[in-house]
Scaffold this motif. Structure first.
Motif, PDB file in Angstrom:
ATOM      1  N   ALA A  96      62.484 -18.230   0.937  1.00 55.58           N
ATOM      2  CA  ALA A  96      61.689 -17.973  -0.266  1.00 55.58           C
ATOM      3  C   ALA A  96      60.310 -17.417   0.085  1.00 55.58           C
ATOM      4  CB  ALA A  96      61.561 -19.254  -1.089  1.00 55.58           C
ATOM      5  N   LEU A  97      59.719 -17.872   1.187  1.00 54.96           N
ATOM      6  CA  LEU A  97      58.423 -17.339   1.603  1.00 54.96           C
ATOM      7  C   LEU A  97      58.514 -15.842   1.854  1.00 54.96           C
ATOM      8  CD1 LEU A  97      55.477 -17.451   2.548  1.00 54.96           C
ATOM      9  CD2 LEU A  97      56.326 -18.214   4.790  1.00 54.96           C
ATOM     10  N   LEU A  98      59.542 -15.408   2.574  1.00 54.28           N
ATOM     11  CA  LEU A  98      59.691 -13.983   2.869  1.00 54.28           C
ATOM     12  C   LEU A  98      59.944 -13.188   1.590  1.00 54.28           C
ATOM     13  CD1 LEU A  98      59.629 -11.766   4.962  1.00 54.28           C
ATOM     14  CD2 LEU A  98      62.011 -12.298   5.524  1.00 54.28           C
ATOM     15  N   LYS A  99      60.739 -13.726   0.679  1.00 57.09           N
ATOM     16  CA  LYS A  99      60.957 -13.048  -0.605  1.00 57.09           C
ATOM     17  C   LYS A  99      59.623 -12.847  -1.329  1.00 57.09           C
ATOM     18  CE  LYS A  99      65.622 -14.723  -1.340  1.00 57.09           C
ATOM     19  NZ  LYS A  99      66.528 -15.517  -2.174  1.00 57.09           N
ATOM     20  N   SER A 100      58.790 -13.880  -1.309  1.00 54.35           N
ATOM     21  CA  SER A 100      57.500 -13.777  -1.996  1.00 54.35           C
ATOM     22  C   SER A 100      56.607 -12.729  -1.329  1.00 54.35           C
ATOM     23  CB  SER A 100      56.804 -15.135  -2.063  1.00 54.35           C
ATOM     24  OG  SER A 100      56.305 -15.548  -0.809  1.00 54.35           O
ATOM     25  N   LEU A 101      56.695 -12.620  -0.009  1.00 59.51           N
ATOM     26  CA  LEU A 101      55.894 -11.615   0.699  1.00 59.51           C
ATOM     27  C   LEU A 101      56.431 -10.211   0.444  1.00 59.51           C
ATOM     28  CD1 LEU A 101      55.264 -13.550   4.024  1.00 59.51           C
ATOM     29  CD2 LEU A 101      53.667 -13.235   2.100  1.00 59.51           C
ATOM     30  N   LEU A 102      57.728 -10.074   0.271  1.00 57.29           N
ATOM     31  CA  LEU A 102      58.298  -8.777  -0.088  1.00 57.29           C
ATOM     32  C   LEU A 102      57.808  -8.347  -1.475  1.00 57.29           C
ATOM     33  CD1 LEU A 102      61.900  -9.280   1.307  1.00 57.29           C
ATOM     34  CD2 LEU A 102      60.164  -7.717   2.219  1.00 57.29           C
ATOM     35  N   ARG A 103      57.626  -9.291  -2.387  1.00 57.55           N
ATOM     36  CA  ARG A 103      57.056  -8.958  -3.699  1.00 57.55           C
ATOM     37  C   ARG A 103      55.613  -8.473  -3.534  1.00 57.55           C
ATOM     38  NH1 ARG A 103      60.247 -13.488  -5.076  1.00 57.55           N
ATOM     39  NH2 ARG A 103      58.467 -14.926  -5.049  1.00 57.55           N
ATOM     40  N   VAL A 104      54.864  -9.117  -2.644  1.00 61.33           N
ATOM     41  CA  VAL A 104      53.499  -8.660  -2.357  1.00 61.33           C
ATOM     42  C   VAL A 104      53.540  -7.228  -1.825  1.00 61.33           C
ATOM     43  CG1 VAL A 104      51.503  -9.000  -0.825  1.00 61.33           C
ATOM     44  CG2 VAL A 104      52.554 -10.983  -1.968  1.00 61.33           C
ATOM     45  N   ALA A 105      54.410  -6.987  -0.847  1.00 60.84           N
ATOM     46  CA  ALA A 105      54.523  -5.646  -0.257  1.00 60.84           C
ATOM     47  C   ALA A 105      54.899  -4.608  -1.309  1.00 60.84           C
ATOM     48  CB  ALA A 105      55.546  -5.665   0.878  1.00 60.84           C
ATOM     49  N   ALA A 106      55.786  -4.971  -2.225  1.00 65.79           N
ATOM     50  CA  ALA A 106      56.204  -4.030  -3.272  1.00 65.79           C
ATOM     51  C   ALA A 106      55.039  -3.667  -4.182  1.00 65.79           C
ATOM     52  CB  ALA A 106      57.357  -4.619  -4.080  1.00 65.79           C
ATOM     53  N   GLU A 107      54.184  -4.631  -4.476  1.00 67.35           N
ATOM     54  CA  GLU A 107      53.017  -4.314  -5.307  1.00 67.35           C
ATOM     55  C   GLU A 107      52.054  -3.384  -4.568  1.00 67.35           C
ATOM     56  OE1 GLU A 107      50.894  -7.198  -7.590  1.00 67.35           O
ATOM     57  OE2 GLU A 107      52.736  -8.280  -8.108  1.00 67.35           O
ATOM     58  N   VAL A 108      51.857  -3.623  -3.283  1.00 65.09           N
ATOM     59  CA  VAL A 108      50.985  -2.743  -2.496  1.00 65.09           C
ATOM     60  C   VAL A 108      51.562  -1.332  -2.491  1.00 65.09           C
ATOM     61  CG1 VAL A 108      50.091  -2.267  -0.179  1.00 65.09           C
ATOM     62  CG2 VAL A 108      50.068  -4.616  -1.077  1.00 65.09           C
ATOM     63  N   GLN A 109      52.873  -1.233  -2.311  1.00 71.18           N
ATOM     64  CA  GLN A 109      53.530   0.076  -2.278  1.00 71.18           C
ATOM     65  C   GLN A 109      53.404   0.801  -3.608  1.00 71.18           C
ATOM     66  OE1 GLN A 109      56.656   0.749  -4.099  1.00 71.18           O
ATOM     67  NE2 GLN A 109      56.608   2.879  -3.391  1.00 71.18           N
ATOM     68  N   ALA A 110      53.491   0.073  -4.701  1.00 74.25           N
ATOM     69  CA  ALA A 110      53.546   0.687  -6.023  1.00 74.25           C
ATOM     70  C   ALA A 110      52.186   1.131  -6.559  1.00 74.25           C
ATOM     71  CB  ALA A 110      54.191  -0.274  -7.016  1.00 74.25           C
ATOM     72  N   HIS A 111      51.115   0.414  -6.179  1.00 72.83           N
ATOM     73  CA  HIS A 111      49.810   0.684  -6.790  1.00 72.83           C
ATOM     74  C   HIS A 111      48.680   0.462  -5.797  1.00 72.83           C
ATOM     75  CE1 HIS A 111      51.887   0.523 -10.635  1.00 72.83           C
ATOM     76  NE2 HIS A 111      52.376  -0.647 -10.297  1.00 72.83           N
ATOM     77  N   ALA A 112      47.696   1.317  -5.846  1.00 72.73           N
ATOM     78  CA  ALA A 112      46.495   1.142  -5.014  1.00 72.73           C
ATOM     79  C   ALA A 112      45.484   0.309  -5.802  1.00 72.73           C
ATOM     80  CB  ALA A 112      45.914   2.491  -4.614  1.00 72.73           C
ATOM     81  N   ARG A 113      45.844  -0.945  -6.004  1.00 71.97           N
ATOM     82  CA  ARG A 113      44.968  -1.886  -6.691  1.00 71.97           C
ATOM     83  C   ARG A 113      45.277  -3.284  -6.157  1.00 71.97           C
ATOM     84  NH1 ARG A 113      48.186  -0.724 -12.037  1.00 71.97           N
ATOM     85  NH2 ARG A 113      49.845  -2.260 -11.871  1.00 71.97           N
ATOM     86  N   PRO A 114      44.484  -4.268  -6.513  1.00 71.18           N
ATOM     87  CA  PRO A 114      44.741  -5.605  -5.997  1.00 71.18           C
ATOM     88  C   PRO A 114      46.141  -6.115  -6.363  1.00 71.18           C
ATOM     89  CG  PRO A 114      42.552  -5.518  -6.957  1.00 71.18           C
ATOM     90  CD  PRO A 114      43.238  -4.220  -7.301  1.00 71.18           C
ATOM     91  N   VAL A 115      46.733  -6.841  -5.441  1.00 70.59           N
ATOM     92  CA  VAL A 115      47.990  -7.532  -5.733  1.00 70.59           C
ATOM     93  C   VAL A 115      47.673  -8.521  -6.847  1.00 70.59           C
ATOM     94  CG1 VAL A 115      49.741  -9.092  -4.783  1.00 70.59           C
ATOM     95  CG2 VAL A 115      48.837  -7.224  -3.375  1.00 70.59           C
ATOM     96  N   SER A 116      48.578  -8.679  -7.773  1.00 73.08           N
ATOM     97  CA  SER A 116      48.316  -9.541  -8.929  1.00 73.08           C
ATOM     98  C   SER A 116      48.107 -10.994  -8.502  1.00 73.08           C
ATOM     99  CB  SER A 116      49.461  -9.453  -9.934  1.00 73.08           C
ATOM    100  OG  SER A 116      50.619 -10.084  -9.414  1.00 73.08           O
TER     101      SER A 116
END
Length: 180
Positions: A96-116
């Motif tokens: 689950a930790l890695l899944k949560s970090l993949l969500r972080v990575a996806a936000e970084v990839q999608a937008h040049a703004r702070p991770v939510s």
């Protein structure tokens, strides 16, 4: 066909780095630090998986295939786990930790703004530390750059899986610094 003339027949970023060692050497060193060395709570395989995932999201075949092979060579479950993450990270057989970090990575990839805040809170709830978040964001951001370098210059990507397996063996054994 690449948008620039290369004096070598190496595919993807390899050809670009060989063409311009002045920029290739620091880019290789950055990859070495982010993905192999440095004091990270993430394993080498997990770091490569984040790089593969971001490259997949960016539709950069050379980087996605390369880092998928590098991750598979270093993760329990190998290519099956990597394939599952690329197809459906939420349903993949990873912690689950890695899944949560993949969500972080996806936000970084999608937008040049702070991770939510919500995504960060969810990662922290799974045990993410400041170091997990830092390393994930930096890997994701760096791979957006690497992917744009490779895709922007229209480099070639081998279609034969054996190419990536051989390259994975080299990188796992010797690292990115040896590739320079």
């Amino acid at each position: 066909m690449a948008h620039i003339t290369l004096d070598n027949d190496l595919p993807g970023i390899s050809g670009l780095m060989a063409q311009r060692p002045d920029t290739g050497a620091p880019l290789n060193q950055l990859a070495e630090t982010l993905l192999r060395s440095g004091d990270s709570p993430l394993t080498r395989g997990e770091r490569e998986l984040i790089a593969a995932y971001v490259s997949h999201l960016n539709s950069t075949p050379f980087c996605a295939r390369s880092h998928s092979a590098f991750a598979a060579a270093q993760l329990e479950g190998g290519a099956d786990v990597v394939g599952a993450v690329l197809a459906d990270p939420e349903g993949a057989p990873v912690p689950a930790l890695l899944k949560s970090l993949l969500r972080v990575a996806a936000e970084v990839q999608a937008h040049a703004r702070p991770v939510s805040d919500e995504t960060v809170r969810a990662a922290r709830a799974e045990g993410a530390t400041d170091a997990h978040l830092h390393d994930t964001v930096l890997i994701a951001a760096a791979f957006c750059m690497y992917n744009r370098y490779v895709s922007g210059l229209a480099t070639d990507a081998p279609s034969e899986p054996a190419y990536y397996d051989v390259t994975a063996d080299f990188i796992v054994r010797y690292g990115y610094g040896a590739a320079a």
